[in-house]
Design an enzyme around this catalytic site. Structure first.
Site, PDB file in Angstrom:
ATOM      1  N   HIS A 120      70.532  20.422  32.365  1.00 42.31           N
ATOM      2  CA  HIS A 120      71.848  20.110  31.603  1.00 42.31           C
ATOM      3  C   HIS A 120      72.739  20.104  33.006  1.00 42.31           C
ATOM      4  O   HIS A 120      72.679  20.814  33.317  1.00 42.31           O
ATOM      5  CB  HIS A 120      72.073  20.597  30.337  1.00 42.31           C
ATOM      6  CG  HIS A 120      73.659  20.196  30.017  1.00 42.31           C
ATOM      7  ND1 HIS A 120      74.325  20.690  30.082  1.00 42.31           N
ATOM      8  CD2 HIS A 120      72.796  19.649  28.767  1.00 42.31           C
ATOM      9  CE1 HIS A 120      74.984  19.863  29.192  1.00 42.31           C
ATOM     10  NE2 HIS A 120      74.352  18.915  28.093  1.00 42.31           N
TER      11      HIS A 120
ATOM     12  N   HIS B 105      70.460  10.800  28.566  1.00 34.62           N
ATOM     13  CA  HIS B 105      70.783  11.258  27.069  1.00 34.62           C
ATOM     14  C   HIS B 105      70.319  11.256  26.319  1.00 34.62           C
ATOM     15  O   HIS B 105      69.230  11.954  26.264  1.00 34.62           O
ATOM     16  CB  HIS B 105      72.669  10.613  27.679  1.00 34.62           C
ATOM     17  CG  HIS B 105      73.824  10.874  26.715  1.00 34.62           C
ATOM     18  ND1 HIS B 105      73.882  12.444  26.072  1.00 34.62           N
ATOM     19  CD2 HIS B 105      74.797  10.341  26.684  1.00 34.62           C
ATOM     20  CE1 HIS B 105      75.318  12.388  25.595  1.00 34.62           C
ATOM     21  NE2 HIS B 105      75.338  10.847  25.822  1.00 34.62           N
TER      22      HIS B 105
ATOM     23  N   ASP C 209      68.168  19.004  23.171  1.00 34.52           N
ATOM     24  CA  ASP C 209      67.108  17.455  22.046  1.00 34.52           C
ATOM     25  C   ASP C 209      65.697  18.203  21.970  1.00 34.52           C
ATOM     26  O   ASP C 209      65.424  17.586  21.630  1.00 34.52           O
ATOM     27  CB  ASP C 209      66.941  15.877  23.316  1.00 34.52           C
ATOM     28  CG  ASP C 209      68.357  15.648  23.520  1.00 34.52           C
ATOM     29  OD1 ASP C 209      68.982  15.282  22.828  1.00 34.52           O
ATOM     30  OD2 ASP C 209      68.944  15.292  24.525  1.00 34.52           O
TER      31      ASP C 209
HETATM   32  N1  ACO Z   1      62.670  18.167  34.724  1.00 27.36           N
HETATM   33  C1  ACO Z   1      62.118  18.416  36.092  1.00 27.36           C
HETATM   34  N2  ACO Z   1      63.479  18.073  36.980  1.00 27.36           N
HETATM   35  C2  ACO Z   1      64.118  18.695  36.628  1.00 27.36           C
HETATM   36  C3  ACO Z   1      64.825  18.585  35.457  1.00 27.36           C
HETATM   37  C4  ACO Z   1      64.046  18.245  34.332  1.00 27.36           C
HETATM   38  N3  ACO Z   1      64.533  18.068  32.842  1.00 27.36           N
HETATM   39  N4  ACO Z   1      66.198  18.262  35.298  1.00 27.36           N
HETATM   40  C5  ACO Z   1      66.678  18.703  36.631  1.00 27.36           C
HETATM   41  N5  ACO Z   1      65.521  18.394  37.704  1.00 27.36           N
HETATM   42  C6  ACO Z   1      65.749  19.028  38.715  1.00 27.36           C
HETATM   43  C7  ACO Z   1      66.379  17.572  39.767  1.00 27.36           C
HETATM   44  O1  ACO Z   1      64.786  17.060  40.099  1.00 27.36           O
HETATM   45  C8  ACO Z   1      66.807  18.483  40.463  1.00 27.36           C
HETATM   46  O2  ACO Z   1      65.913  18.489  41.688  1.00 27.36           O
HETATM   47  P1  ACO Z   1      65.977  18.602  42.909  1.00 27.36           P
HETATM   48  O3  ACO Z   1      67.111  19.331  43.359  1.00 27.36           O
HETATM   49  O4  ACO Z   1      64.524  18.457  44.103  1.00 27.36           O
HETATM   50  O5  ACO Z   1      65.541  16.975  43.723  1.00 27.36           O
HETATM   51  C9  ACO Z   1      67.512  19.233  40.093  1.00 27.36           C
HETATM   52  O6  ACO Z   1      66.457  20.143  38.896  1.00 27.36           O
HETATM   53  C10 ACO Z   1      68.816  19.625  39.968  1.00 27.36           C
HETATM   54  O7  ACO Z   1      68.858  18.201  38.697  1.00 27.36           O
HETATM   55  P2  ACO Z   1      69.748  17.136  38.926  1.00 27.36           P
HETATM   56  O8  ACO Z   1      69.120  16.314  38.019  1.00 27.36           O
HETATM   57  O9  ACO Z   1      71.115  17.378  40.217  1.00 27.36           O
HETATM   58  O10 ACO Z   1      70.745  17.304  37.380  1.00 27.36           O
HETATM   59  P3  ACO Z   1      71.513  17.158  36.848  1.00 27.36           P
HETATM   60  O11 ACO Z   1      72.420  17.667  36.369  1.00 27.36           O
HETATM   61  O12 ACO Z   1      71.603  15.316  37.128  1.00 27.36           O
HETATM   62  O13 ACO Z   1      70.931  16.157  35.501  1.00 27.36           O
HETATM   63  C11 ACO Z   1      69.930  15.873  33.326  1.00 27.36           C
HETATM   64  C12 ACO Z   1      70.927  16.563  34.222  1.00 27.36           C
HETATM   65  C13 ACO Z   1      69.794  14.518  34.148  1.00 27.36           C
HETATM   66  C14 ACO Z   1      70.504  16.302  32.021  1.00 27.36           C
HETATM   67  C15 ACO Z   1      68.682  16.277  34.056  1.00 27.36           C
HETATM   68  O14 ACO Z   1      68.800  17.739  34.107  1.00 27.36           O
HETATM   69  C16 ACO Z   1      67.102  15.891  33.464  1.00 27.36           C
HETATM   70  O15 ACO Z   1      67.157  14.792  33.267  1.00 27.36           O
HETATM   71  N6  ACO Z   1      67.030  16.049  31.967  1.00 27.36           N
HETATM   72  C17 ACO Z   1      66.086  15.940  31.155  1.00 27.36           C
HETATM   73  C18 ACO Z   1      66.247  14.444  30.100  1.00 27.36           C
HETATM   74  C19 ACO Z   1      67.236  15.049  28.972  1.00 27.36           C
HETATM   75  O16 ACO Z   1      66.110  16.153  28.347  1.00 27.36           O
HETATM   76  N7  ACO Z   1      68.404  14.742  28.329  1.00 27.36           N
HETATM   77  C20 ACO Z   1      69.130  15.362  27.799  1.00 27.36           C
HETATM   78  C21 ACO Z   1      70.153  16.434  28.462  1.00 27.36           C
HETATM   79  S1  ACO Z   1      71.528  16.863  27.238  1.00 27.36           S
HETATM   80  C22 ACO Z   1      72.285  15.464  26.196  1.00 27.36           C
HETATM   81  O17 ACO Z   1      72.793  14.177  27.259  1.00 27.36           O
HETATM   82  C23 ACO Z   1      72.202  15.249  25.331  1.00 27.36           C
END
Ligand code: ACO
Length: 413
Positions: A264, A225, A320
């Site tokens: 996201h 987050h 971010d």
């Molecule tokens: N890098 C690599 N892979 C990713 C990323 C990423 N940044 N984000 C999602 N994925 C992948 C997951 O590993 C998953 O892969 P799989 O299907 O092979 O298992 C797929 O994409 C789906 O992702 P989820 O984790 O189900 O998506 P979710 O909605 O839970 O995640 C999240 C959202 C937590 C923000 C994620 O995109 C992430 O971890 N991003 C990086 C951290 C980040 O930048 N956070 C800030 C978000 S904005 C905010 O809160 C202000």
């Protein structure tokens, strides 16, 4: 026993538990608005104070009303005297986020300006007080840890300009102040994100504003987050220069990648705040004469967005990512990036608390119980130890065999 088929939403994805009039997100087209006003207009035209007014009162202020709220905020910037004792006694290893969480919590014991009892009135009063004081805590903590005396807030400066002034002891140039102001506006609210949700859960117990804000601060800190902007900058610093992007990226993609600043839960296209922050980061970098970090960020983004892994999963740049080179170009230390997010989001958190308490229902979901049932009670004497009993056992770092931590916990499910 047969396990019923239950659709468990581990991340509450898609679950709607309340209605809000604060912000609307369309994740398919990349649109965000606060109380009906598009984020692009707000970023271009509204000050942070005006945005806070919009969120707290759910309408735009008239000029005199904005002046009144701005005065109220400015009059609340100073910390109570006793709190300085706590600021000075924070341990050297305290991180800015730990300091912010601790001091924000402490404020509840000293903030006696808001004790009048009109329903809702005192909550708004506390929201104003915290919104005004969090920047003073963050800027002063940063100065104290650098052995510099804290600087008194200036009532003639706007929210962002005053923060930069309290950090550096100099009035900021208008471009930097405006860039930070826009950043604050962009991050003021964002639907039912994790920290806002946690704030609303606390508010739903009829907990007070301080408790809700401390809850939200704790939730914001994690790297999935609010912690992502700091991680995004650490990624850029680790890469070091635009020419090393390709090698770094290939290496990440060889394992299971997690690139911060991308992806996201709601946006399946580019986050509209990222579009504005990209431009802002580019302008601030160009003006400073050092575009190294912006260029590197742009190069990495190009690689990420072109890769099938990210395309197939509809992963795009989030808020971010360009926050990182922007705040870095504004000379904000990277461990202040999460607190900066909090300085912006405080108006949204508190607006949500007010909204929650206006139409309150205790937030209390359920979990599906997946453990054993109806076990026969074993008397202690008949239980077999799973680790060898050690009468003097105590936890010693690095010697887990001597510690109850050596006991196996159930596997993750
Ligand atoms: N890098 C690599 N892979 C990713 C990323 C990423 N940044 N984000 C999602 N994925 C992948 C997951 O590993 C998953 O892969 P799989 O299907 O092979 O298992 C797929 O994409 C789906 O992702 P989820 O984790 O189900 O998506 P979710 O909605 O839970 O995640 C999240 C959202 C937590 C923000 C994620 O995109 C992430 O971890 N991003 C990086 C951290 C980040 O930048 N956070 C800030 C978000 S904005 C905010 O809160 C202000």
């Amino acid at each position: 026993m047969e396990t019923p088929t239950i659709d468990i939403k581990r991340g509450l994805e898609g679950v709607i538990f309340t209605e809000t009039r604060l912000s609307a997100i369309d994740g398919e087209v990349g649109k965000l608005s606060y109380c009906g006003y598009d984020i692009t207009d707000l970023a271009a035209k509204a000050s942070y104070e005006e945005t806070a007014f919009l969120l707290w009162y759910q309408r735009l202020p008239a000029g005199s009303e904005l002046e009144m709220l701005s005065d109220w905020l400015r009059a609340n910037r100073r910390l109570p005297k006793v709190v300085w004792g706590i600021m000075h006694s924070l341990p050297e290893q305290a991180t800015p986020m730990e300091a912010l969480r601790t001091v924000a919590s402490t404020l509840s014991m000293f903030d006696r300006a808001c004790v009048h009892q009109e329903e809702g009135g005192s909550s708004l009063c506390r929201a104003v007080s915290l919104t005004a004081k969090l920047p003073t805590i963050v800027a002063s903590f940063d100065r104290l840890r650098r052995d510099r005396p804290p600087i008194e807030p200036r009532a003639d400066l706007g929210h962002a300009a005053n923060f930069l002034y309290m950090m550096n002891g100099e009035e900021p140039d208008p471009v930097s102040a405006q860039a930070l102001e826009t950043y604050f506006v962009l991050l003021a609210d964002h639907g039912m994100n994790a920290s806002t949700f946690s704030a609303r859960v606390t508010a739903s117990t009829l907990g007070d504003v301080y408790s809700s804000v401390v809850t939200a601060l704790g939730t914001l800190k994690g790297p999935l987050h609010g912690g992502a902007s700091q991680r995004a900058m650490e990624q850029l610093l680790e890469i070091g220069s635009a020419k090393d992007v390709d090698a770094w990226f290939e290496q990440q993609m060889a394992g299971k990648p997690r690139l911060y600043g991308f992806g996201h839960r709601v946006y399946k296209v580019e986050d509209p705040r990222a579009t504005i922050l990209r431009q802002l980061a580019r302008d601030v970098a160009a003006r400073s004469g050092n575009t190294q970090w912006y260029d590197l960020a742009a190069r990495l983004e190009e690689r990420v967005l072109a890769h099938p892994y990210f395309q197939e999963r509809r992963i795009y740049t989030n808020v971010d990512y360009y926050t990182a080179p922007l705040l870095y170009a504004l000379d904000i230390p990277i461990d202040l990036f999460i607190p900066m997010f909090a300085l912006a989001r405080i108006s949204g958190w508190t607006a949500h608390m007010l909204e929650q308490q206006r139409h309150n229902r205790l937030i209390r979901p359920r979990a599906y119980y997946a453990g054993p049932r109806d076990l026969a009670w074993n008397e202690m004497i008949g239980r077999e130890p799973m680790v060898e009993a050690q009468p003097d056992a105590h936890c010693v770092a690095g010697r887990p065999a001597n510690c109850p931590a050596a006991l196996e916990v159930p596997p993750r499910f």
